[in-house]
Design a protein around this motif. Structure first.
Motif, PDB file in Angstrom:
ATOM      1  N   SER A 306       0.640  -1.196   0.018  1.00  0.00           N
ATOM      2  CA  SER A 306      -0.002  -0.140   0.020  1.00  0.00           C
ATOM      3  C   SER A 306       0.845   1.205   0.064  1.00  0.00           C
ATOM      4  O   SER A 306       0.448   2.199  -0.732  1.00  0.00           O
ATOM      5  CB  SER A 306      -1.010  -0.112   1.333  1.00  0.00           C
ATOM      6  N   ALA A 307       2.093   1.064   0.679  1.00  0.00           N
ATOM      7  CA  ALA A 307       2.727   2.359   0.879  1.00  0.00           C
ATOM      8  C   ALA A 307       3.498   2.758  -0.386  1.00  0.00           C
ATOM      9  O   ALA A 307       3.812   3.692  -0.888  1.00  0.00           O
ATOM     10  CB  ALA A 307       3.873   2.298   1.634  1.00  0.00           C
ATOM     11  N   LYS A 308       3.864   1.545  -1.307  1.00  0.00           N
ATOM     12  CA  LYS A 308       4.330   1.565  -2.755  1.00  0.00           C
ATOM     13  C   LYS A 308       3.820   2.233  -3.484  1.00  0.00           C
ATOM     14  O   LYS A 308       3.982   3.220  -4.558  1.00  0.00           O
ATOM     15  CB  LYS A 308       5.133   0.310  -3.158  1.00  0.00           C
ATOM     16  N   ASP A 309       2.185   2.034  -3.488  1.00  0.00           N
ATOM     17  CA  ASP A 309       1.295   2.245  -4.504  1.00  0.00           C
ATOM     18  C   ASP A 309       1.154   3.855  -4.313  1.00  0.00           C
ATOM     19  O   ASP A 309       1.106   4.635  -5.031  1.00  0.00           O
ATOM     20  CB  ASP A 309       0.151   1.639  -4.166  1.00  0.00           C
ATOM     21  N   THR A 310       1.323   4.130  -2.876  1.00  0.00           N
ATOM     22  CA  THR A 310       1.207   5.640  -2.488  1.00  0.00           C
ATOM     23  C   THR A 310       2.151   6.502  -3.124  1.00  0.00           C
ATOM     24  O   THR A 310       1.998   7.818  -3.575  1.00  0.00           O
ATOM     25  CB  THR A 310       1.080   5.782  -0.992  1.00  0.00           C
ATOM     26  N   LEU A 311       3.399   5.837  -2.863  1.00  0.00           N
ATOM     27  CA  LEU A 311       4.731   6.505  -3.462  1.00  0.00           C
ATOM     28  C   LEU A 311       4.523   6.764  -4.961  1.00  0.00           C
ATOM     29  O   LEU A 311       4.923   7.845  -5.284  1.00  0.00           O
ATOM     30  CB  LEU A 311       5.899   5.946  -2.911  1.00  0.00           C
ATOM     31  N   LEU A 312       3.953   5.886  -5.627  1.00  0.00           N
ATOM     32  CA  LEU A 312       3.683   5.895  -7.213  1.00  0.00           C
ATOM     33  C   LEU A 312       2.715   7.406  -7.362  1.00  0.00           C
ATOM     34  O   LEU A 312       3.102   8.007  -8.012  1.00  0.00           O
ATOM     35  CB  LEU A 312       3.178   4.705  -7.593  1.00  0.00           C
ATOM     36  N   LEU A 313       1.707   7.272  -6.742  1.00  0.00           N
ATOM     37  CA  LEU A 313       0.822   8.444  -6.796  1.00  0.00           C
ATOM     38  C   LEU A 313       1.615   9.818  -6.378  1.00  0.00           C
ATOM     39  O   LEU A 313       1.504  10.932  -7.246  1.00  0.00           O
ATOM     40  CB  LEU A 313      -0.550   8.344  -6.042  1.00  0.00           C
ATOM     41  N   LEU A 314       2.395   9.791  -5.446  1.00  0.00           N
ATOM     42  CA  LEU A 314       2.905  11.163  -4.904  1.00  0.00           C
ATOM     43  C   LEU A 314       3.969  11.417  -5.871  1.00  0.00           C
ATOM     44  O   LEU A 314       4.265  12.514  -6.237  1.00  0.00           O
ATOM     45  CB  LEU A 314       3.628  10.806  -3.499  1.00  0.00           C
ATOM     46  N   LEU A 315       4.945  10.567  -6.405  1.00  0.00           N
ATOM     47  CA  LEU A 315       5.879  10.917  -7.376  1.00  0.00           C
ATOM     48  C   LEU A 315       5.392  11.428  -8.433  1.00  0.00           C
ATOM     49  O   LEU A 315       5.819  12.225  -9.272  1.00  0.00           O
ATOM     50  CB  LEU A 315       6.502   9.623  -7.675  1.00  0.00           C
ATOM     51  N   LYS A 316       4.036  10.786  -9.151  1.00  0.00           N
ATOM     52  CA  LYS A 316       3.432  11.594 -10.307  1.00  0.00           C
ATOM     53  C   LYS A 316       2.835  12.765 -10.159  1.00  0.00           C
ATOM     54  O   LYS A 316       2.379  13.794 -11.218  1.00  0.00           O
ATOM     55  CB  LYS A 316       2.587  10.460 -11.086  1.00  0.00           C
ATOM     56  N   SER A 317       2.522  13.017  -8.808  1.00  0.00           N
ATOM     57  CA  SER A 317       1.869  14.316  -8.690  1.00  0.00           C
ATOM     58  C   SER A 317       2.552  15.545  -8.306  1.00  0.00           C
ATOM     59  O   SER A 317       2.124  16.754  -8.032  1.00  0.00           O
ATOM     60  CB  SER A 317       0.784  14.232  -7.576  1.00  0.00           C
ATOM     61  N   LEU A 318       4.222  15.368  -8.133  1.00  0.00           N
ATOM     62  CA  LEU A 318       4.822  16.167  -7.659  1.00  0.00           C
ATOM     63  C   LEU A 318       5.037  17.368  -8.939  1.00  0.00           C
ATOM     64  O   LEU A 318       4.850  16.783 -10.027  1.00  0.00           O
ATOM     65  CB  LEU A 318       6.414  15.734  -7.370  1.00  0.00           C
ATOM     66  N   PRO A 319       5.259  18.756  -8.581  1.00  0.00           N
ATOM     67  CA  PRO A 319       5.263  19.691  -9.554  1.00  0.00           C
ATOM     68  C   PRO A 319       6.767  19.674 -10.026  1.00  0.00           C
ATOM     69  O   PRO A 319       7.607  19.394  -9.409  1.00  0.00           O
ATOM     70  CB  PRO A 319       5.159  21.182  -8.723  1.00  0.00           C
TER      71      PRO A 319
END
Length: 805
Positions: A306-319
């Protein structure tokens, strides 16, 4: 020998029979009354010890015992004095009761019921007040911790750590009943829970009062969480509470106290310009316990996945243009880059490859060292540092960790996430509070992603600077603020201020509090006028919460002060005066009415708590004293022979061979077993009780997100077509002639998100906004045709305006 009734795993009877909890919520403050019913069914007098969790910021304000017709109310005394009084009472054959906060963590308490004679019963009443935290969706969260996992004690740290007796949830030998009464000036729209509730009952027509109960048969496999939703939740309020008539005027308990809750609203023009800079540091727990399932449903996803999936979303959302780095920790720590790097396609891809390989294989939970390393890195000019911490929060040195965050609070904001049942509320809330960020808990069937993205939105909000609070009161009245100064403000997030009011004023008078701050260079202010007339029926809730706030501030001061003893004296004095517990005091009650001395040696009985660590089929690797687990289940599985020959209390060394199992025989003293490093525990439990974790199929949303480029666009390729549920040929053929393949691919992805994943909008909103900015920058002529063709291809009807184009 055959025993009947409730037994511990050592086949000893459990003297705790039931727990009844009554919760009263007034607006955003809760009063909790727990009654613990004990009965001694053995033929000798006994001492029962129960170690249990409470919310980390709870103000414990009442403790009493009822034995037959006699009620004994406990007093707050200096901790060492209280312990001595308890021991003296027991050794002289009297009954005594001791309640104290753990030295290591303010969210763990131990309750000792001493000298309960054979066939006698005792009811212990424990009361505390607590503020309810505001969630991302404006719900107010109350959590009754029902699970206490062993806390990881770092090597070389002082203190023996908290000894917890844990059993699998299905073997908890006592029952729980729970009821709540909610009242608010605003209507209650709904109450939700992660446990089964009986239906909500409204008590009046305007729906401002309601009751709700936990359905019978609670399994103790989770904390009991209530989410309470009011209509118009963002109303600022102030409650004035009269002082205690018997207390000295001029003292905290003798004067009126006001609790102000503010919800700053930022101008829309400022909010639309989210920051495009910042240094984002992600710190992810990779201790063995992260391999446990996030919840107890059939489709078991592990915490680490779950933490890895969340990191994926975070990394794609960074400006674009920001900086980032990812750290992970267990007994040791690792980082992906030696120092934070600029965010772009190359660095994002490199980080994602490393994230994909992450496993929960780093042993214990030592969070202090990686934090020290992060704080030792120089800050990047014009890139404010934002730290995101993901942990299941089973650490023993909570106070040290929070203290380190506080020391560095001037240079960063800290957002914390407690994963799974039993995460330490003291750690998660404390880090966010001292780091000026926001805390979130992911329990039950919660998805981690929407909560984390909410915090990323907070982190991207423009930083508020130069916060000042001014008070305007009638002549002759003065104010003493008891809360720490407000240093951070987020849109829609509550700020609480406690203040002591001194001097005379007429009941008709009113006061005013003004919060001024600078937001993205614009001066702003929020004002609240309030009546000085005391509320009718709050008892001393506000005073106790104010006392707890002040006690926490002083305790932090004592940690780092030359004059520690002086500060400690102040804490003890305030704790005794207010009747609110602290780390330097304890509640003690002695039954002096009992004329008969209790004869014979006392039997010692530990009351077990539900613990989820070490009972899952997935091996949970953590370093913990075995007594923290549950001796008495037949076998444990130990590690290699490099750490053989451990001394046990009896002086008999236990020989361990490579992954040997040793029998938990009754002649071994489990209280003094050695601490093992990173071993795996497989509890001897029937397989059907914990089905093995299945690897769930990749979520289609994450599949699509994983294909987005750092700039915000998507490429037209077979992987995208598959994520959209089409063949590559269908996608290629439908492309409008004038459109570039990237513009077409990006518009298709946006239509798919809006058409099929609106329920998860919180998760993809930021990365979609990035895609829209990329499209605007392309000044592509064929956007309208692409939207029309995309809708036909995907069977959607999403308007161009809805996409933000």
């Amino acid at each position: 020998m055959d025993c009947c009734g409730l037994l511990t795993l050592q086949k000893e009877p459990v003297p705790l029979k039931s727990i009844e909890v009554e919760l009263e919520v007034r607006d955003h403050v809760a009063t909790v009354v727990s009654t613990l019913n004990y009965e001694n069914k053995e033929d000798k007098p006994l001492e029962a010890v129960f170690v249990f969790p409470l919310p980390g910021d709870a103000a414990v304000c009442h403790f009493s015992a009822q034995i037959g017709q006699t009620q004994i109310v406990a007093e707050v005394k200096e901790k060492q004095k209280a312990r001595e009084e308890y021991d003296d009472a027991l050794s002289s054959g009297q009954q005594a009761f001791l309640l104290e906060e753990s030295d290591e963590s303010p969210d763990i308490f131990s309750l000792r019921v001493g000298s309960l004679p054979p066939a006698e019963s005792a009811s212990i009443r424990l009361e505390y007040v607590t503020e309810l935290a505001v969630q991302a969706d404006d719900g107010l969260r109350f959590c009754l911790p029902g699970v206490l996992n062993p806390r990881y004690q770092p090597q070389g740290s002082e203190g023996a750590g908290v000894q917890v007796t844990s059993v699998p949830a299905s073997l908890v030998p006592y029952s729980l009943s729970f009821s709540a009464r909610v009242s608010s000036p605003r209507p209650i729209s709904k109450v939700e829970s992660n446990c089964s509730l009986d239906p909500l009952q409204y008590l009046n027509t305007d729906q401002t009062q309601a009751t709700v109960k936990l359905a019978a048969g609670h399994k103790f496999d989770r904390d009991v969480e209530l989410l309470i939703y009011y209509k118009d939740a963002h109303q600022p309020t102030a409650v004035v509470e009269a002082g205690q008539a018997s207390a000295e005027p001029g003292s905290l308990m003798g004067d009126p106290v006001v609790m102000v809750s503010l919800y700053p609203e930022f101008p829309q023009s400022v909010m639309s310009s989210t920051a495009s800079c910042g240094e984002f540091v992600f710190l992810v727990d990779r201790s063995g316990s992260m391999d446990c399932a996030t919840n107890n449903t059939e489709q078991q996803e592990t915490r680490i996945s779950s933490a890895k999936d969340t990191l994926l979303l975070l990394l794609k959302s960074l400006p674009m243009g920001c900086y980032f780095n990812i750290y992970s920790f267990g007994s040791s720590y690792e980082h992906i880059f030696p120092k934070s790097v600029e965010y772009g396609e190359k660095t994002m891809e490199e980080a994602l490859k490393k994230v994909e390989q992450m496993k929960a294989d780093l042993g214990g939970t030592e969070i202090l060292e990686p934090l020290k390393h992060i704080y030792s890195q120089p800050c990047i000019p014009t890139q404010p540092r934002q730290l995101f911490v993901f942990t299941d929060g089973e650490v023993g040195n909570t106070k040290e960790v929070i203290d380190l965050v506080k020391k560095n609070s001037g240079s960063h904001r800290c957002f914390s996430f407690g994963i799974g049942e039993g995460a330490s509320s003291a750690l998660i809330n404390g880090m966010a509070k001292e780091g000026g960020g926001h805390a979130q808990f992911i329990t039950g069937t919660d998805r981690m992603q929407p909560k984390v993205m909410q915090s990323l939105r907070f982190a991207l909000q423009p930083a508020v600077e130069d916060v000042s609070v001014t008070w305007d009161l009638p002549k002759g009245s003065t104010v003493t603020v008891l809360s720490p100064p407000i240093t951070t403000i987020f849109q829609g997030k509550r700020s609480l201020i406690y203040a002591q009011l001194t001097g005379q004023s007429s009941e008709a008078a009113e006061g005013c509090v003004t919060v001024k701050y600078s937001l993205a260079g614009h001066p702003s202010e929020n004002q609240l006028h309030f009546s000085l007339r005391p509320a009718e029926d709050t008892g001393l809730i506000v005073h106790r919460l104010a006392a707890r706030t002040l006690i926490c501030l002083l305790e932090m001061e004592a940690e780092n002060n030359e004059e520690k003893e002086e500060v400690k004296k102040k804490v003890v004095q305030l704790s005794v005066q207010s009747g609110v517990s602290s780390s330097f005091t304890a509640f003690i009650a002695v039954n002096k009415d009992n004329n008969k001395e209790i004869q014979g040696p006392l039997l010692h009985r530990d009351i077990p708590m539900a613990g989820l660590m070490g009972f899952a089929a997935t091996p949970c690797c953590l370093r913990a004293n075995i007594s923290s687990f549950s001796p008495g289940l037949d076998y444990y599985c130990a590690m290699d022979d490099s750490e053989a020959d451990y001394e046990v209390d009896y002086g008999n060394p236990l020989e361990f061979e490579d992954t040997s199992c040793y029998r938990a025989d009754s002649d071994v003293d489990f209280g003094n077993l050695p601490e093992f490093e990173d071993e795996c525990y497989y509890e001897a439990l029937p397989d059907e009780e914990f089905p093995p974790a299945k690897k769930p199929p990749r979520d289609p949303l994450l599949q699509l997100v994983s294909l987005q480029k750092a700039s915000g666009c998507w490429l037209l390729d077979p992987a995208l077509a598959a994520a959209l549920g089409k063949t590559n040929e269908e996608v290629e053929k439908s492309k409008p002639e004038k459109a570039s393949s990237e513009v077409w691919a990006t518009i298709l992805a946006l239509i798919w998100l809006h058409g099929f994943k609106m329920d998860a909008k919180d998760e993809w909103e930021l990365l979609a906004a990035k895609a829209v900015s990329w499209l605007s920058a392309q000044k592509a002529p064929s956007v309208t045709e692409c939207v029309e063709a995309g809708n036909i291809l995907l069977g959607c009807s999403v308007q161009k305006t809805a996409l933000g184009l």
